[in-house]
Motif scaffolding. Structure first.
Motif, PDB file in Angstrom:
ATOM      1  N   LEU A  89       9.085  -6.860 -13.474  1.00 55.53           N
ATOM      2  CA  LEU A  89       8.053  -5.853 -13.249  1.00 55.53           C
ATOM      3  C   LEU A  89       7.377  -6.107 -11.913  1.00 55.53           C
ATOM      4  CD1 LEU A  89       6.346  -5.742 -16.765  1.00 55.53           C
ATOM      5  CD2 LEU A  89       8.396  -4.542 -15.962  1.00 55.53           C
ATOM      6  N   SER A  90       6.967  -5.030 -11.284  1.00 56.93           N
ATOM      7  CA  SER A  90       6.227  -5.109 -10.028  1.00 56.93           C
ATOM      8  C   SER A  90       4.930  -4.326 -10.163  1.00 56.93           C
ATOM      9  CB  SER A  90       7.054  -4.523  -8.871  1.00 56.93           C
ATOM     10  OG  SER A  90       8.249  -5.226  -8.679  1.00 56.93           O
ATOM     11  N   CYS A  91       3.923  -4.756  -9.445  1.00 58.57           N
ATOM     12  CA  CYS A  91       2.645  -4.052  -9.394  1.00 58.57           C
ATOM     13  C   CYS A  91       2.207  -4.024  -7.939  1.00 58.57           C
ATOM     14  CB  CYS A  91       1.609  -4.738 -10.261  1.00 58.57           C
ATOM     15  SG  CYS A  91      -0.065  -4.080 -10.081  1.00 58.57           S
ATOM     16  N   ALA A  92       2.232  -2.846  -7.361  1.00 56.37           N
ATOM     17  CA  ALA A  92       1.829  -2.668  -5.962  1.00 56.37           C
ATOM     18  C   ALA A  92       0.358  -2.270  -5.907  1.00 56.37           C
ATOM     19  CB  ALA A  92       2.693  -1.604  -5.310  1.00 56.37           C
ATOM     20  N   VAL A  93      -0.387  -2.961  -5.069  1.00 58.21           N
ATOM     21  CA  VAL A  93      -1.828  -2.727  -4.938  1.00 58.21           C
ATOM     22  C   VAL A  93      -2.104  -2.086  -3.579  1.00 58.21           C
ATOM     23  CG1 VAL A  93      -4.107  -3.794  -4.933  1.00 58.21           C
ATOM     24  CG2 VAL A  93      -2.297  -4.705  -6.405  1.00 58.21           C
ATOM     25  N   SER A  94      -2.834  -0.988  -3.614  1.00 60.32           N
ATOM     26  CA  SER A  94      -3.054  -0.214  -2.386  1.00 60.32           C
ATOM     27  C   SER A  94      -4.303  -0.671  -1.637  1.00 60.32           C
ATOM     28  CB  SER A  94      -3.172   1.275  -2.712  1.00 60.32           C
ATOM     29  OG  SER A  94      -4.297   1.501  -3.540  1.00 60.32           O
ATOM     30  N   HIS A  95      -4.417  -1.996  -1.434  1.00 59.22           N
ATOM     31  CA  HIS A  95      -5.567  -2.499  -0.684  1.00 59.22           C
ATOM     32  C   HIS A  95      -5.226  -3.861  -0.108  1.00 59.22           C
ATOM     33  CE1 HIS A  95      -9.627  -3.384   0.555  1.00 59.22           C
ATOM     34  NE2 HIS A  95     -10.065  -2.238   0.075  1.00 59.22           N
ATOM     35  N   SER A  96      -5.564  -4.050   1.133  1.00 60.32           N
ATOM     36  CA  SER A  96      -5.210  -5.297   1.806  1.00 60.32           C
ATOM     37  C   SER A  96      -6.013  -6.486   1.311  1.00 60.32           C
ATOM     38  CB  SER A  96      -5.407  -5.141   3.316  1.00 60.32           C
ATOM     39  OG  SER A  96      -6.755  -4.817   3.593  1.00 60.32           O
ATOM     40  N   ILE A  97      -7.127  -6.219   0.586  1.00 61.38           N
ATOM     41  CA  ILE A  97      -7.947  -7.315   0.080  1.00 61.38           C
ATOM     42  C   ILE A  97      -7.278  -7.987  -1.114  1.00 61.38           C
ATOM     43  CG2 ILE A  97      -9.351  -6.147  -1.666  1.00 61.38           C
ATOM     44  CD1 ILE A  97     -11.808  -7.479  -0.417  1.00 61.38           C
ATOM     45  N   PHE A  98      -6.127  -7.455  -1.520  1.00 58.91           N
ATOM     46  CA  PHE A  98      -5.362  -7.982  -2.655  1.00 58.91           C
ATOM     47  C   PHE A  98      -5.242  -9.497  -2.623  1.00 58.91           C
ATOM     48  CE2 PHE A  98      -1.932  -8.410  -5.614  1.00 58.91           C
ATOM     49  CZ  PHE A  98      -1.018  -9.277  -5.031  1.00 58.91           C
ATOM     50  N   SER A  99      -5.091 -10.067  -1.441  1.00 60.41           N
ATOM     51  CA  SER A  99      -4.788 -11.492  -1.332  1.00 60.41           C
ATOM     52  C   SER A  99      -5.886 -12.391  -1.887  1.00 60.41           C
ATOM     53  CB  SER A  99      -4.501 -11.864   0.126  1.00 60.41           C
ATOM     54  OG  SER A  99      -5.651 -11.667   0.913  1.00 60.41           O
ATOM     55  N   ILE A 100      -7.109 -11.898  -1.996  1.00 58.11           N
ATOM     56  CA  ILE A 100      -8.197 -12.737  -2.504  1.00 58.11           C
ATOM     57  C   ILE A 100      -8.458 -12.492  -3.989  1.00 58.11           C
ATOM     58  CG2 ILE A 100      -9.278 -12.776  -0.228  1.00 58.11           C
ATOM     59  CD1 ILE A 100     -11.517 -11.024  -1.404  1.00 58.11           C
ATOM     60  N   TRP A 101      -7.705 -11.588  -4.584  1.00 57.82           N
ATOM     61  CA  TRP A 101      -7.889 -11.281  -5.999  1.00 57.82           C
ATOM     62  C   TRP A 101      -7.002 -12.154  -6.879  1.00 57.82           C
ATOM     63  CZ3 TRP A 101      -7.389  -5.214  -5.875  1.00 57.82           C
ATOM     64  CH2 TRP A 101      -8.541  -4.679  -5.281  1.00 57.82           C
ATOM     65  N   ASP A 102      -7.549 -12.619  -8.006  1.00 61.29           N
ATOM     66  CA  ASP A 102      -6.695 -13.062  -9.092  1.00 61.29           C
ATOM     67  C   ASP A 102      -6.035 -11.802  -9.673  1.00 61.29           C
ATOM     68  OD1 ASP A 102      -9.010 -15.567 -10.437  1.00 61.29           O
ATOM     69  OD2 ASP A 102      -7.783 -15.533  -8.608  1.00 61.29           O
ATOM     70  N   MET A 103      -4.834 -11.951 -10.207  1.00 59.90           N
ATOM     71  CA  MET A 103      -4.121 -10.824 -10.794  1.00 59.90           C
ATOM     72  C   MET A 103      -3.544 -11.232 -12.143  1.00 59.90           C
ATOM     73  SD  MET A 103      -4.401  -8.285  -8.680  1.00 59.90           S
ATOM     74  CE  MET A 103      -3.199  -7.181  -9.424  1.00 59.90           C
ATOM     75  N   ALA A 104      -3.454 -10.268 -13.039  1.00 59.07           N
ATOM     76  CA  ALA A 104      -2.971 -10.563 -14.385  1.00 59.07           C
ATOM     77  C   ALA A 104      -2.055  -9.466 -14.890  1.00 59.07           C
ATOM     78  CB  ALA A 104      -4.149 -10.726 -15.337  1.00 59.07           C
ATOM     79  N   TRP A 105      -1.265  -9.829 -15.870  1.00 56.98           N
ATOM     80  CA  TRP A 105      -0.462  -8.881 -16.640  1.00 56.98           C
ATOM     81  C   TRP A 105      -0.938  -8.912 -18.096  1.00 56.98           C
ATOM     82  CZ3 TRP A 105       2.928  -5.369 -14.775  1.00 56.98           C
ATOM     83  CH2 TRP A 105       3.443  -5.568 -13.488  1.00 56.98           C
ATOM     84  N   TYR A 106      -1.052  -7.731 -18.671  1.00 59.77           N
ATOM     85  CA  TYR A 106      -1.355  -7.548 -20.077  1.00 59.77           C
ATOM     86  C   TYR A 106      -0.238  -6.706 -20.693  1.00 59.77           C
ATOM     87  CZ  TYR A 106      -6.208  -9.183 -19.652  1.00 59.77           C
ATOM     88  OH  TYR A 106      -7.341  -9.937 -19.466  1.00 59.77           O
ATOM     89  N   ARG A 107      -0.211  -6.660 -22.011  1.00 57.56           N
ATOM     90  CA  ARG A 107       0.720  -5.773 -22.699  1.00 57.56           C
ATOM     91  C   ARG A 107       0.078  -5.249 -23.980  1.00 57.56           C
ATOM     92  NH1 ARG A 107       5.386 -10.144 -24.588  1.00 57.56           N
ATOM     93  NH2 ARG A 107       4.111 -11.283 -26.122  1.00 57.56           N
ATOM     94  N   GLN A 108       0.550  -4.085 -24.382  1.00 57.26           N
ATOM     95  CA  GLN A 108       0.066  -3.477 -25.617  1.00 57.26           C
ATOM     96  C   GLN A 108       1.242  -2.919 -26.389  1.00 57.26           C
ATOM     97  OE1 GLN A 108      -3.038  -0.535 -25.130  1.00 57.26           O
ATOM     98  NE2 GLN A 108      -3.692  -0.796 -27.250  1.00 57.26           N
TER      99      GLN A 108
END
Length: 113
Positions: free
Chosen positions: A20-39
């Protein structure tokens, strides 16, 4: 407006793999923690994996050793490599940025023979 767009879901047989891929439309992405969830159908959304801005990772127990979360800051993208998939992994998978609490639209993963 910042968007998170998941892709890569689909139908796979038990024991198979998906990325899976998740593309983020913001250059500040690099300072964010990121997670995957499922339902899964009829169940609450559950956390699957986390990657911090520095690259540290953590996983829900049922996916440890099978799933790998990673990120490419140059491409503003986070990935979830899923191996040895089982029917109980069937769910809609969501990308999440905890701060600023943004969610993607989800991508369906179905594991079935």
């Amino acid at each position: 407006q910042v968007q998170l767009v998941e892709s890569g879901g689909g139908l796979v047989q038990p024991g198979g793999s998906l990325r899976l891929s998740c593309a983020v439309s913001h250059s500040i992405f690099s300072i964010w923690d990121m997670a995957w969830y499922r339902q899964a159908p009829g169940k609450q959304r559950e956390w699957v994996a986390l990657i911090t801005s520095s690259g540290s990772t953590n996983y829900e127990d049922s996916v440890k050793g099978r799933f790998t979360i990673s990120r490419d800051n140059a491409k503003n993208t986070v990935f979830l490599q899923m191996n040895t998939l089982q029917p109980e992994d069937t769910a809609v998978y969501y990308c999440h940025a905890p701060a600023p609490d943004l969610w993607g639209q989800g991508t369906q993963v179905t594991v079935s023979s």
